[in-house]
Design an enzyme around this catalytic site. Structure first.
Site, PDB file in Angstrom:
ATOM      1  N   ASP A 135      54.964 -35.269  51.665  1.00 32.26           N
ATOM      2  CA  ASP A 135      56.385 -34.931  51.571  1.00 32.26           C
ATOM      3  C   ASP A 135      56.892 -34.529  52.947  1.00 32.26           C
ATOM      4  OD1 ASP A 135      58.782 -34.622  50.199  1.00 32.26           O
ATOM      5  OD2 ASP A 135      58.462 -32.485  49.903  1.00 32.26           O
ATOM      6  N   TYR A 137      60.348 -33.764  55.645  1.00 33.83           N
ATOM      7  CA  TYR A 137      61.462 -32.797  55.705  1.00 33.83           C
ATOM      8  C   TYR A 137      62.563 -33.399  56.568  1.00 33.83           C
ATOM      9  CZ  TYR A 137      63.193 -27.894  55.664  1.00 33.83           C
ATOM     10  OH  TYR A 137      63.905 -26.722  55.444  1.00 33.83           O
ATOM     11  N   HIS A 142      69.895 -30.499  55.041  1.00 29.22           N
ATOM     12  CA  HIS A 142      69.128 -29.608  54.176  1.00 29.22           C
ATOM     13  C   HIS A 142      68.347 -28.599  55.020  1.00 29.22           C
ATOM     14  CE1 HIS A 142      66.382 -28.198  51.057  1.00 29.22           C
ATOM     15  NE2 HIS A 142      65.374 -28.554  51.830  1.00 29.22           N
ATOM     16  N   ARG A 151      67.343 -17.709  58.755  1.00 29.86           N
ATOM     17  CA  ARG A 151      67.456 -17.505  60.209  1.00 29.86           C
ATOM     18  C   ARG A 151      68.866 -17.908  60.647  1.00 29.86           C
ATOM     19  NH1 ARG A 151      63.065 -20.373  59.075  1.00 29.86           N
ATOM     20  NH2 ARG A 151      64.114 -22.277  59.756  1.00 29.86           N
ATOM     21  N   GLU A 207      64.918 -31.204  43.831  1.00 29.43           N
ATOM     22  CA  GLU A 207      65.180 -31.686  45.191  1.00 29.43           C
ATOM     23  C   GLU A 207      65.421 -33.191  45.140  1.00 29.43           C
ATOM     24  OE1 GLU A 207      62.995 -28.492  48.142  1.00 29.43           O
ATOM     25  OE2 GLU A 207      62.041 -30.438  47.838  1.00 29.43           O
ATOM     26  N   GLU A 209      65.403 -36.637  46.577  1.00 32.41           N
ATOM     27  CA  GLU A 209      64.698 -37.325  47.642  1.00 32.41           C
ATOM     28  C   GLU A 209      64.568 -38.814  47.335  1.00 32.41           C
ATOM     29  OE1 GLU A 209      61.126 -35.665  49.202  1.00 32.41           O
ATOM     30  OE2 GLU A 209      61.515 -33.632  48.440  1.00 32.41           O
ATOM     31  N   ASP A 241      61.439 -33.717  43.783  1.00 35.78           N
ATOM     32  CA  ASP A 241      60.313 -32.838  44.089  1.00 35.78           C
ATOM     33  C   ASP A 241      60.650 -31.432  43.593  1.00 35.78           C
ATOM     34  OD1 ASP A 241      57.751 -32.498  45.077  1.00 35.78           O
ATOM     35  OD2 ASP A 241      58.442 -31.816  47.028  1.00 35.78           O
ATOM     36  N   ARG A 245      61.343 -21.778  43.796  1.00 37.51           N
ATOM     37  CA  ARG A 245      61.717 -21.115  45.050  1.00 37.51           C
ATOM     38  C   ARG A 245      61.114 -19.718  45.183  1.00 37.51           C
ATOM     39  NH1 ARG A 245      63.279 -25.523  47.832  1.00 37.51           N
ATOM     40  NH2 ARG A 245      65.014 -26.623  46.832  1.00 37.51           N
ATOM     41  N   GLN A 248      57.454 -20.037  46.020  1.00 35.51           N
ATOM     42  CA  GLN A 248      57.332 -20.517  47.388  1.00 35.51           C
ATOM     43  C   GLN A 248      57.593 -19.410  48.403  1.00 35.51           C
ATOM     44  OE1 GLN A 248      59.646 -24.022  48.179  1.00 35.51           O
ATOM     45  NE2 GLN A 248      59.146 -24.075  50.349  1.00 35.51           N
ATOM     46  N   TYR A 252      54.320 -19.257  50.911  1.00 38.36           N
ATOM     47  CA  TYR A 252      54.364 -20.339  51.892  1.00 38.36           C
ATOM     48  C   TYR A 252      53.883 -19.963  53.281  1.00 38.36           C
ATOM     49  CZ  TYR A 252      58.584 -18.906  54.474  1.00 38.36           C
ATOM     50  OH  TYR A 252      59.486 -18.254  55.271  1.00 38.36           O
ATOM     51  N   LYS A 261      55.139 -26.232  44.468  1.00 38.40           N
ATOM     52  CA  LYS A 261      55.454 -27.662  44.515  1.00 38.40           C
ATOM     53  C   LYS A 261      54.508 -28.524  43.690  1.00 38.40           C
ATOM     54  CE  LYS A 261      58.709 -27.883  47.854  1.00 38.40           C
ATOM     55  NZ  LYS A 261      59.962 -28.645  47.795  1.00 38.40           N
ATOM     56  N   THR A 265      56.223 -33.720  40.330  1.00 42.75           N
ATOM     57  CA  THR A 265      57.159 -34.503  41.130  1.00 42.75           C
ATOM     58  C   THR A 265      57.509 -35.731  40.307  1.00 42.75           C
ATOM     59  OG1 THR A 265      56.213 -33.768  43.242  1.00 42.75           O
ATOM     60  CG2 THR A 265      57.500 -35.807  43.262  1.00 42.75           C
ATOM     61  N   THR A 364      64.406 -33.392  51.071  1.00 40.61           N
ATOM     62  CA  THR A 364      65.692 -33.260  50.389  1.00 40.61           C
ATOM     63  C   THR A 364      66.817 -33.883  51.213  1.00 40.61           C
ATOM     64  OG1 THR A 364      64.927 -31.222  49.378  1.00 40.61           O
ATOM     65  CG2 THR A 364      67.290 -31.638  49.312  1.00 40.61           C
ATOM     66  N   GLU A 378      70.740 -24.793  48.051  1.00 41.28           N
ATOM     67  CA  GLU A 378      71.833 -24.969  49.008  1.00 41.28           C
ATOM     68  C   GLU A 378      73.201 -24.806  48.343  1.00 41.28           C
ATOM     69  OE1 GLU A 378      71.434 -28.367  51.859  1.00 41.28           O
ATOM     70  OE2 GLU A 378      69.778 -28.854  50.517  1.00 41.28           O
TER      71      GLU A 378
END
Length: 441
Positions: A135, A137, A142, A151, A207, A209, A241, A245, A248, A252, A261, A265, A364, A378
């Site tokens: 997978d 990114y 996204h 951040r 997600e 994808e 996917d 959250r 994760q 993670y 995850k 899927t 995503t 999101e």
């Protein structure tokens, strides 16, 4: 018709082609210009290869003497893996033969019509055996929007615009569209001041994808160059996917997602080939001024000009109180920062060997605007802005009974519209477990 990189246009793309299968003419997903492959069964009969045409499935395994012996043998298999391993020249010849068989001027359609099954009468299965799943990114909007949640001053990590970010997922839990999704459980941290608990996910998400299906492999230690990458890509599927959250968020660091995850899927049952997608190739993502150029092993002028895919994508949600799904977002594959060829070239640049049936997830796919986001994380900005629904309900994350439906299609002036069908899944309640035990310290 004009030829262009990366795949030539030919008579199979002619927008004026019509089929003796009447429902194919003007079909939003499966006109004669598409001809995607899938694996189906009828009742207790064996699984075999079928081709979608209009509202029907053509059982290509039953067409004796129509294809070369190696193709006929591949069509008798319960997965597409053997056919995908035959190579592009074979795929192109087979597509041309299928197109000729299904055209409205074919002299004896009665020879094939007994092998048509209405899609409502068949069961679809995973179209290929997935050996490995990676997978990526590659959806920059996204990555930027999710990064801003954690951040705000520096949403993208320093490596993002230099290297295609990816991780290896769990291939055994890839399921075909329509398979129910059981809410996963794992460790979550509801209160940072308290120990974690073991519980069902409270922040389950989808997600949006695309999945790029690898057709042929390379020997261990032998990279696939970006110029050769197209020869190792068979087709594209829709991919959801599913993501927990809250699980994760706790697990993670430092190695990335795991239980959040690997529970499921979903992919669509029909593989739309890169031959069918040839008219809808487009320029790669245009990098803003100041973005770094890709390193040389990820550069190819032809890929830069026509390595992208112009695929329209939507997500719809149907709660238990709704009578039909409601579209909640739309986006485009043109917003992927890296092309499929770049993803495959990077995957193998260190010598990793790929095999027919390996699957590359795009990551995503979101648009620049929040309403074009490819997941609830999101759309709701981490649950702060609940999504209002036409039923009067709201959603921050998925609830039991919710069904998510992904759709994708391509349309362009001068060509027939083609589509991917649906990729759907309904959320089931978590298994009965001792969900509130805390972890011993």
């Amino acid at each position: 018709m004009t030829n262009f990189y990366p795949l030539p246009l030919n008579e199979t793309h002619d927008p004026d082609l019509k089929s003796w299968v009447e429902s194919a003419n003007g079909h939003p997903d499966f006109p004669i210009q598409n001809l995607p492959y899938g694996i189906f069964s009828v009742g207790r009969e064996a699984r075999r290869v079928g081709v979608a045409i209009g509202d029907y499935v053509l059982d290509v395994s039953a067409l004796d003497g129509v294809f070369a012996p190696e193709v006929q043998d591949a069509f008798m298999q319960p997965t597409l893996n053997r056919f995908m391993g035959l190579g592009r020249a074979c795929w192109q010849d087979t597509r041309l033969r299928l197109s000729e068989l299904l055209r409205d001027d074919f002299p004896s359609p009665f020879e094939s019509s007994p092998h048509l099954h209405h899609q409502s009468d068949v069961q679809m299965h995973l179209p290929f055996q997935v050996g490995d799943y990676t997978d990526f990114y590659a959806g920059i909007h996204h990555a930027t929007r999710v990064g801003s949640l954690f951040r705000p001053d520096n949403p993208l990590m320093p490596n993002y615009k230099h290297v295609p970010i990816g991780y290896h997922g769990r291939s055994s839990s890839i399921v075909v569209s329509g398979t129910p999704i059981t809410r996963p459980a794992g460790q979550i941290l509801p209160d940072p001041a308290q120990p974690p608990i073991f519980a069902p996910s409270r922040r389950l998400d989808y997600e949006l994808e695309l999945g790029f299906v690898v057709s042929g492999g390379n020997d261990l230690g032998e990279p696939i160059s970006i110029e050769q990458a197209r020869e190792h890509l068979f087709g594209v599927v829709l991919l959801n996917d599913w993501s927990a959250r809250d699980i994760q968020a706790w697990e993670y660091q430092p190695l990335g997602p795991f239980l959040s995850k690997n529970f499921a899927t979903s992919i669509s049952p029909w593989v739309v080939t890169f031959e069918a997608l040839a008219p809808f190739r487009t320029a790669a993502f245009v990098r803003p001024p100041g973005d770094p150029s890709p390193l040389l092993y990820l550069q190819d002028e032809r890929d830069r000009m026509l390595g992208g895919l112009d695929i329209h994508l939507t997500v719809s949600l149907q709660t238990q109180s709704m009578t039909e799904p409601q579209q909640i977002s739309q986006s485009s594959a043109t917003d992927l920062y890296w092309t499929p060829a770049q993803l495959l070239a990077h995957h193998t640049c260190g010598g990793c060997n790929l095999r027919p049936g390996d699957l590359l997830g795009s990551g995503t796919i979101s648009g620049a605007a929040q309403q074009n986001a490819g997941c609830l994380l999101e759309i709701t900005m981490g649950g702060k802005d609940p999504l209002p629904l036409a039923s009067g309900e709201t959603r921050c994350f998925l609830e039991d009974g919710d069904q998510v439906v992904l759709q994708g299609w391509c349309e362009k002036e001068g060509f027939a519209r083609i589509g991917f069908g649906n990729c759907s899944g309904q959320v089931l309640p978590a298994r009965q477990i001792e969900a509130a035990q805390t972890v011993e310290q």
